[in-house]
Design a protein around this motif. Structure first.
Motif, mmCIF file in Angstrom:
data_model
loop_
_atom_site.group_PDB
_atom_site.id
_atom_site.type_symbol
_atom_site.label_atom_id
_atom_site.label_comp_id
_atom_site.label_asym_id
_atom_site.label_seq_id
_atom_site.Cartn_x
_atom_site.Cartn_y
_atom_site.Cartn_z
ATOM 1 N N GLY A 150 2.643 8.196 -7.024
ATOM 2 C CA GLY A 150 3.656 9.173 -6.628
ATOM 3 C C GLY A 150 3.177 10.065 -5.498
ATOM 4 N N HIS A 151 4.105 10.851 -4.969
ATOM 5 C CA HIS A 151 3.775 11.791 -3.900
ATOM 6 C C HIS A 151 4.226 13.180 -4.328
ATOM 7 C CE1 HIS A 151 3.234 13.633 -0.011
ATOM 8 N NE2 HIS A 151 2.770 12.493 0.501
ATOM 9 N N PHE A 152 3.253 14.004 -4.763
ATOM 10 C CA PHE A 152 3.564 15.322 -5.292
ATOM 11 C C PHE A 152 4.195 16.223 -4.230
ATOM 12 C CE2 PHE A 152 2.369 19.767 -5.977
ATOM 13 C CZ PHE A 152 2.900 19.981 -7.242
ATOM 14 N N GLY A 153 3.594 16.276 -3.040
ATOM 15 C CA GLY A 153 4.074 17.203 -2.023
ATOM 16 C C GLY A 153 5.511 16.963 -1.615
ATOM 17 N N LEU A 154 5.897 15.684 -1.517
ATOM 18 C CA LEU A 154 7.271 15.345 -1.147
ATOM 19 C C LEU A 154 8.178 15.262 -2.367
ATOM 20 C CD1 LEU A 154 6.562 12.610 1.551
ATOM 21 C CD2 LEU A 154 7.358 14.947 1.939
ATOM 22 N N ASN A 155 7.591 15.371 -3.554
ATOM 23 C CA ASN A 155 8.332 15.277 -4.821
ATOM 24 C C ASN A 155 9.085 13.946 -4.898
ATOM 25 O OD1 ASN A 155 9.078 16.097 -7.350
ATOM 26 N ND2 ASN A 155 10.721 17.457 -6.679
ATOM 27 N N LEU A 156 8.333 12.870 -4.646
ATOM 28 C CA LEU A 156 8.914 11.535 -4.654
ATOM 29 C C LEU A 156 8.146 10.641 -5.616
ATOM 30 C CD1 LEU A 156 9.421 11.105 -0.815
ATOM 31 C CD2 LEU A 156 11.241 11.293 -2.520
ATOM 32 N N ALA A 157 8.878 9.786 -6.322
ATOM 33 C CA ALA A 157 8.255 8.893 -7.300
ATOM 34 C C ALA A 157 7.540 7.741 -6.620
ATOM 35 C CB ALA A 157 9.304 8.351 -8.266
ATOM 36 N N LYS A 158 8.021 7.314 -5.475
ATOM 37 C CA LYS A 158 7.393 6.206 -4.737
ATOM 38 C C LYS A 158 7.548 6.447 -3.247
ATOM 39 C CE LYS A 158 9.817 3.161 -7.046
ATOM 40 N NZ LYS A 158 10.812 3.833 -7.914
ATOM 41 N N TYR A 159 6.487 6.108 -2.515
ATOM 42 C CA TYR A 159 6.469 6.423 -1.082
ATOM 43 C C TYR A 159 5.484 5.504 -0.387
ATOM 44 C CZ TYR A 159 6.659 9.475 3.052
ATOM 45 O OH TYR A 159 6.862 9.987 4.313
ATOM 46 N N ILE A 163 0.862 -1.182 0.000
ATOM 47 C CA ILE A 163 0.000 0.000 0.000
ATOM 48 C C ILE A 163 0.897 1.230 0.000
ATOM 49 C CG2 ILE A 163 -1.592 1.370 1.394
ATOM 50 C CD1 ILE A 163 -2.955 -1.174 2.234
ATOM 51 N N TYR A 164 0.706 2.084 -1.001
ATOM 52 C CA TYR A 164 1.482 3.323 -1.115
ATOM 53 C C TYR A 164 0.754 4.465 -0.414
ATOM 54 C CZ TYR A 164 3.905 1.012 -5.060
ATOM 55 O OH TYR A 164 4.621 0.157 -5.858
ATOM 56 N N ARG A 165 1.526 5.454 -0.007
ATOM 57 C CA ARG A 165 0.961 6.743 0.390
ATOM 58 C C ARG A 165 1.091 7.623 -0.846
ATOM 59 N NH1 ARG A 165 -2.674 9.004 3.809
ATOM 60 N NH2 ARG A 165 -2.041 11.068 4.552
ATOM 61 N N VAL A 166 -0.038 8.022 -1.417
ATOM 62 C CA VAL A 166 0.005 8.763 -2.684
ATOM 63 C C VAL A 166 -0.576 10.156 -2.501
ATOM 64 C CG1 VAL A 166 -0.145 6.630 -4.014
ATOM 65 C CG2 VAL A 166 -2.235 7.882 -3.500
ATOM 66 N N HIS A 167 -0.051 11.070 -3.285
ATOM 67 C CA HIS A 167 -0.503 12.467 -3.275
ATOM 68 C C HIS A 167 -0.415 12.979 -4.701
ATOM 69 C CE1 HIS A 167 0.217 16.919 -2.162
ATOM 70 N NE2 HIS A 167 -1.082 16.652 -2.068
ATOM 71 N N GLU A 168 -1.552 13.081 -5.354
ATOM 72 C CA GLU A 168 -1.562 13.481 -6.747
ATOM 73 C C GLU A 168 -1.366 14.986 -6.900
ATOM 74 O OE1 GLU A 168 -4.182 11.167 -9.522
ATOM 75 O OE2 GLU A 168 -5.343 10.909 -7.674
ATOM 76 N N PRO A 169 -0.896 15.439 -8.059
ATOM 77 C CA PRO A 169 -0.737 16.882 -8.304
ATOM 78 C C PRO A 169 -2.093 17.580 -8.233
ATOM 79 C CG PRO A 169 0.438 15.586 -9.955
ATOM 80 C CD PRO A 169 -0.408 14.626 -9.192
#
Length: 732
Positions: free
Chosen positions: A546-555, A474-480
């Protein structure tokens, strides 16, 4: 239907019809005909019998929806959650019950977190002491329950709803009190009719007294359906847990790992350590270790502890209490990384070069012993060169090395350029009497940022490892931000003279530059709010977005398994993928990851709403004796019905209704985030500083209402051009 038509069936009569409905409640006319083997002209006889039975009140229903005997429950029915049994299992009653006797006991079989008063469509099965119901679909909150406070004054008995959207109080007859007393928090059921101009209701459950400490958070808990008491089998399973045997685990006890947490932390699930890398090829680099409580050892898939943890989804934190995801024996003891005590852990060892770039990492399952339990303030004093006098040389050295690693990691963080929002956080202290002792803004220390950075990097490593070994997670995701939000953001920036190209590739750094340009200017504080509102909401998903706020491809969340079920799933996935022993992610769980992600996203939103509501009520109670006082406030929101304002000293927020702005019509300009007077052109805009007077504080609902103080009564800002005409003649 389970049975087929009978062969050589006897002639149809009333008793045979009733016998069928006794065994097959909810059967339609067609079902009954099939079960009785009725054909041809006998269908006319069946129709007559059903009509007679319905007319006599022996049956309820219709030929299409199905028939039932009064007091019987169909196989599939809409139920309402009414409470919990002593074991914490959910109980329900049919939404439609036409029998004179008490409805039977219905036990809900579900792992979902369903709140009191919520409705479900369920399939029922008869058991010895009632019925068991399996949820088919959740239908949302029932409109037939009211949560409120009972007020008794002489012969007048009323319920004040806690929902600020409720338009009316309810009258209660003495015979409908059900044992409730004055100032009790109750759940009531609306009745037909009105008395003295108010709708009627009866009390169906008393939750507790509003005079008791912690009553404010009790409202939020019940209003949002948050599970509180642990079932007895869950407590028993936790109490039976024993300390872990270190054999077979990597021994980390000689490494001076440190826990660094808030002063009021109730559990300690992460520890850090760092040291300069001794590898000659990595000059200036650092080796870091992030150790996390091994909750997966105690909470195994399919166990009672697991089912309850999934149901809760996460711990919920209020100013006066915490509703934990795990029983105290685990959350505050066996899984908490206590100073000087051996504890099982999942750990990740990461190696970084002199520029903060990660060279490699590895996960292991070990046994650790915390060298010190430190607060953020203690760690910060040591970083600033003023360690506590009783701090040991070992801890001082460990802190110095952790700080050195952090300075290296900052280089890569600056290159990554994650979203940097400055959002002051309030700290509410509750006194022994259960009331607010003080409200202040938390100091943002560098020690907090250090721990955050270590945790982010550990979370990234978890996602990378699981993808590498092809284990579902399970990813923690944050879309743009969405296009619609970006358009609104662009429109607002133009009104304050700032430019924003909507077609550019969106990265967090774009927002950081805007925040930087607004710094130390009149729009600095409100710009952080506007940027925050432009962002999407972070959720859990089994698909990587992806995680926009952290600017990470995977989280992925790995670092807080005591308080988040998502992290527990990631731990299990790592154990499975790396073959680290017991407690691995099961095949059944792997198939349900999408469902689990949706559920824990819901419980997270529920917790945030409950925490926010509780804080609002505490603040309203704190402000109650300051009604009539004036304050400096900033406009943080603009709607057609008024302005939302935030006080500078406490951060308390409330509504300045449009009617309080004057007698002229005020038009809502969405693009400018402003209310503009149709005659004077006076504008009240996002970010404006106003002097306001507190007109009302409602602790029960958490609402604050303000009026303009005299200093603001003169026209403030005039817009250019012709005045905007109102769309209607109604004054506001």
């Amino acid at each position: 239907m389970a049975r087929g038509p009978a062969k050589n069936a006897p002639p149809i009569d009333r008793q045979r019809v009733l016998d069928v409905l006794a065994s097959e409640p909810g059967a339609t006319k067609r079902d009954i005909a099939k079960l009785l083997g009725i054909k041809g002209s006998d269908r006319i006889i069946l129709k007559r019998i059903l009509k007679e039975l319905e007319g006599e009140g022996v049956l309820t229903g219709s030929r299409r929806r199905g028939y039932n005997r009064p007091g019987m429950i169909p196989e599939v029915a809409v139920l309402e959650i009414t409470g919990q049994d002593p074991d914490g299992e959910l109980l329900a009653r049919p939404m439609k019950w036409e029998g004179e006797e008490t409805p039977p006991r219905i036990l809900i079989l579900t792992e979902d977190a369903i709140g009191l008063g919520e409705r479900v469509l369920a399939r029922l099965k008869s058991v010895d002491d009632g019925f068991e119901a399996k949820v088919i679909k959740r239908l949302g909150a029932s409109v037939h329950k009211v949560l409120g406070v009972l007020k008794i004054s002489g012969s007048h008995i009323r319920i004040q709803p806690i929902d600020r959207k409720s338009k009316s109080e309810f009258n209660v007859d003495k015979r409908d009190l059900n044992g409730a007393e004055d100032n009790d928090l109750v759940i009531a059921e609306p009745l037909s009719g009105r008395t003295s101009g108010f709708p009627r209701a009866r009390v169906v459950e008393t939750i507790g007294s509003m005079d008791a400490p912690k009553a404010v958070s009790l409202i939020a808990i019940h209003a949002h359906g948050i599970p509180t008491d642990f079932p007895k089998e869950v407590i028993a399973e936790a109490e039976a847990a024993l300390p872990v045997d270190p054999r077979g685990r990597t021994d980390l006890r000689a490494i001076p790992l440190l826990t660094i947490d808030p002063e009021d932390a109730r559990d300690h699930d992460d520890a850090v350590w760092a040291a300069p890398d001794e590898d000659p090829s990595n000059k200036g680099g650092y080796v870091t270790l992030v150790a996390i409580a091994d909750v997966a050892h105690y909470v195994t898939p399919g166990s009672d502890l697991d089912r309850e943890a999934y149901k809760r989804g996460n711990s919920v934190y209020f100013p006066d209490r915490v509703v934990p995801m795990l029983p105290e024996k685990l959350s505050a003891d066996l899984c908490s990384l206590k100073e000087g005590v051996d504890r099982p852990c999942m750990a990740v060892r990461m190696v970084f070069d002199a520029n903060g770039r990660k060279r490699h990492h590895e996960f292991l399952r070990g046994t650790m012993r915390s060298a010190a339990r430190l607060t953020y303030a203690q760690a910060q004093r040591a970083f600033d060169g003023h360690p506590d006098a009783d701090m040991s040389a070992t801890v001082k050295k460990a802190l110095a090395d952790v700080w050195g690693a952090y300075l290296v990691l900052l280089k890569e963080r600056e290159h990554r350029d994650p979203l940097e929002l400055d959002l002051p956080e309030r700290r509410i202290k509750i006194g022994e009497d259960g009331k607010i002792a003080s409200i202040a803004f938390k100091e943002r220390l560098e020690s907090m940022k250090l721990i955050e950075e270590f945790m982010v990097l550990a979370n990234v490593a978890a996602a990378e490892t699981l993808e590498k070994v092809r284990t579902p997670l399970i990813y923690r995701v944050h879309e743009p931000p969405s296009k619609e939000k970006l358009f609104g953001f662009s429109d607002y920036l133009r009104t304050i003279g700032m430019t924003f190209a909507k077609g550019q590739v969106m990265k967090p750094g774009v927002f950081n530059r805007i925040l930087g340009n607004a710094k130390e200017g009149p729009h600095e504080l409100v710009m952080n709010d506007v940027v925050l509102r432009t962002q999407s909401q972070a959720i859990y998903d089994n698909v990587n977005l992806g995680h926009f706020g952290l600017n990470l491809a995977k989280y992925a969340h790995f670092t807080s398994p005591i308080r988040r079920y998502a992290d527990l799933i990631v731990h299990r996935a790592l154990i499975r993928g790396l073959k680290l022993g017991d407690g691995a992610l099961s095949d059944k769980e792997a198939m349900r990851l999408h469902e689990i992600a949706e559920h824990i996203s819901m419980t997270e939103r529920r917790a945030m709403a409950a925490e926010r509501d509780s804080t609002d009520r505490y603040v309203a109670a704190f402000m109650e004796d300051r009604v009539g006082a004036t304050f400096s406030a900033r406009v943080t929101g603009v709607t057609r019905f008024g302005l939302f304002v935030r006080l500078a000293d406490t951060g308390a927020e409330g509504l300045l209704p449009v009617r309080a702005l004057g007698t002229e019509f005020f038009q809502h300009d969405e693009r400018r985030h402003a209310l503009i007077g149709d005659r004077s052109g006076t504008a009240y805009s996002l970010g404006d500083i106003l002097t306001v007077r507190l007109a009302e504080a409602a602790p029960l609902t958490g609402g604050l209402r303000f009026d303009l103080a005299e200093a603001n009564e003169a026209p403030r800002v005039k817009r250019r051009g012709a005045p905007i005409r109102p769309r209607s003649k109604r004054r506001r």
